[in-house]
Design a protein around this motif. Structure first.
Motif, short mmCIF file in Angstrom:
data_model
loop_
_atom_site.label_atom_id
_atom_site.label_comp_id
_atom_site.label_asym_id
_atom_site.label_seq_id
_atom_site.Cartn_x
_atom_site.Cartn_y
_atom_site.Cartn_z
N ILE A 6 0.88 -1.16 0.00
CA ILE A 6 0.00 0.00 0.00
C ILE A 6 0.92 1.21 0.00
N THR A 7 0.33 2.38 -0.17
CA THR A 7 1.17 3.56 -0.33
C THR A 7 2.01 3.85 0.88
N THR A 8 1.42 3.73 2.06
CA THR A 8 2.20 3.99 3.26
C THR A 8 2.12 2.81 4.19
N PRO A 9 2.66 1.65 3.77
CA PRO A 9 2.55 0.45 4.58
C PRO A 9 3.38 0.50 5.83
N VAL A 10 3.08 -0.37 6.76
CA VAL A 10 3.92 -0.52 7.94
C VAL A 10 4.93 -1.58 7.60
N THR A 11 6.19 -1.21 7.55
CA THR A 11 7.21 -2.16 7.12
C THR A 11 7.46 -3.22 8.17
N THR A 12 7.60 -4.47 7.67
CA THR A 12 7.87 -5.56 8.60
C THR A 12 8.75 -6.58 7.96
N ASN A 13 9.59 -7.24 8.72
CA ASN A 13 10.44 -8.29 8.22
C ASN A 13 10.39 -9.47 9.17
N THR A 14 9.19 -9.87 9.53
CA THR A 14 9.04 -10.92 10.53
C THR A 14 8.89 -12.29 9.91
N SER A 15 9.31 -12.44 8.65
CA SER A 15 9.16 -13.73 8.00
C SER A 15 10.16 -14.72 8.52
N THR A 16 9.97 -15.99 8.14
CA THR A 16 10.90 -17.02 8.55
C THR A 16 12.23 -16.77 7.87
N PRO A 17 13.34 -17.37 8.39
CA PRO A 17 14.66 -17.08 7.86
C PRO A 17 14.76 -17.29 6.37
N PHE A 18 14.04 -18.25 5.82
CA PHE A 18 14.15 -18.49 4.38
C PHE A 18 12.80 -18.28 3.75
N HIS A 19 12.27 -17.08 3.83
CA HIS A 19 10.95 -16.85 3.27
C HIS A 19 11.06 -16.36 1.85
N PHE A 199 22.59 -28.48 -2.76
CA PHE A 199 21.85 -28.11 -1.55
C PHE A 199 21.09 -29.29 -0.95
N SER A 200 21.39 -30.49 -1.40
CA SER A 200 20.67 -31.67 -0.92
C SER A 200 20.96 -31.96 0.55
N LYS A 201 22.10 -31.51 1.05
CA LYS A 201 22.44 -31.76 2.45
C LYS A 201 22.45 -30.47 3.27
N GLY A 202 21.89 -29.43 2.70
CA GLY A 202 21.84 -28.16 3.41
C GLY A 202 20.58 -28.01 4.23
N ARG A 203 20.19 -26.79 4.46
CA ARG A 203 18.96 -26.53 5.21
C ARG A 203 17.76 -27.04 4.44
N GLU A 204 16.71 -27.40 5.16
CA GLU A 204 15.50 -27.92 4.52
C GLU A 204 14.94 -26.94 3.50
N SER A 205 14.98 -25.66 3.84
CA SER A 205 14.45 -24.65 2.93
C SER A 205 15.28 -24.59 1.65
N GLU A 206 16.59 -24.75 1.77
CA GLU A 206 17.45 -24.68 0.59
C GLU A 206 17.18 -25.85 -0.35
N TYR A 207 16.99 -27.03 0.21
CA TYR A 207 16.68 -28.19 -0.63
C TYR A 207 15.33 -27.99 -1.33
N PHE A 208 14.36 -27.46 -0.60
CA PHE A 208 13.05 -27.21 -1.20
C PHE A 208 13.18 -26.26 -2.39
#
Length: 262
Positions: A6-19, A199-208
């Motif tokens: 939106i034009t004046t959003p409330v900024t947030t970065n509360t996502s998971t580490p690999f979002h 990335f097969s042996k890395g973090r689950e998110s990286e393999y995904f």
């Protein structure tokens, strides 16, 4: 990717580490809850990085709201985007586009940030519109790796991979190693099997993400059988099964649209 802005959003970065990194605002702090059959439960969320739109000052935003009906119009647009995201996760791709288009009618400023709409357009085979959406988004956020890749995926369906590569959108350096490697693979050509192996042996998110983008790369080359192997693997991976990430839902939607059993 992230949720609509939106034009004046409330900024947030509360996502998971690999979002997922495509940019625009978010609606909740957990990525994308799971939905009922064929996908696990639904909670409403707007993705990853919520970037503030610096093209509009507070005063300009106020003028716009006065002309268009004010904050209520913006709120209704965000509600429509939420609905669209939920519908997509449930597998109703056409319904999601209808909601995203409604959001743009309510608040035209949203168009520059609706990467979710671009994803839905891809699955409706509306590739020209999808590519346009991603190009508009990258113009606002020139560091978004995934929007660049998805623009290529749309244009590969229109012109073929070789021609689409000539039009490839250059973006800034992604902080995620797996997405840097995926970006280079799509931009320059490469071996999806090497991406997955790396990335097969890395973090689950990286393999995904390696599996998902390996499959999408094969799809851009019209190698459906190989695409299926990797995208199904991404769905069945621990991250694909448990994560609320919008892209985990997208992998399932991909299989649904291609009539692939999980």
């Amino acid at each position: 990717m992230a949720a609509p802005r939106i034009t004046t959003p409330v900024t947030t970065n509360t996502s998971t580490p690999f979002h997922h990194s495509l940019s625009s605002p978010s609606f909740s702090t957990s990525p994308f809850p799971k939905t009922p059959h064929p996908f696990p439960t639904i909670t409403i969320f707007t993705p990853h990085k919520l970037h503030r739109n610096t093209n509009f000052s507070t005063s300009v935003s106020g003028i716009w709201d006065a002309i268009t009906g004010g904050a209520d119009s913006s709120r209704q647009a965000l509600i429509a985007i939420r609905r669209g995201m939920v519908l997509f996760r449930q597998g109703d791709v056409a319904g999601s586009v209808a909601e995203f288009d409604n959001a743009m009618k309510l608040d035209p400023r949203q168009k520059a940030y609706l990467w979710q709409r671009g994803l839905s357009l891809y699955y409706l085979d509306r590739f020209e519109e999808g590519a346009e959406q991603f190009r508009i988004d990258v113009a606002q956020n020139p560091n978004d790796t995934e929007e660049s890749i998805w623009c290529f995926l749309c244009e590969a369906q229109l012109y073929g991979a070789a021609e689409a590569r000539k039009k490839f959108l250059e973006v800034g350096r992604d902080p995620r190693p797996v997405m840097r490697d995926a970006y280079n693979m799509f931009r320059d050509g490469g071996d999806p099997e090497k991406l997955v192996d790396a990335f097969s042996k890395g973090r689950e998110s990286e393999y995904f993400y390696a599996s998902l983008y390996a499959g999408l790369y094969y799809e851009s080359q019209n190698e459906a059988d190989k695409a299926k192997v990797h995208i199904v693997a991404s769905c069945k991976s621990p991250y694909g099964q448990r994560s609320d990430d919008y892209m985990a839902s997208l992998a399932k939607v991909h299989c649904l649209c291609r009539n692939w059993e999980l």
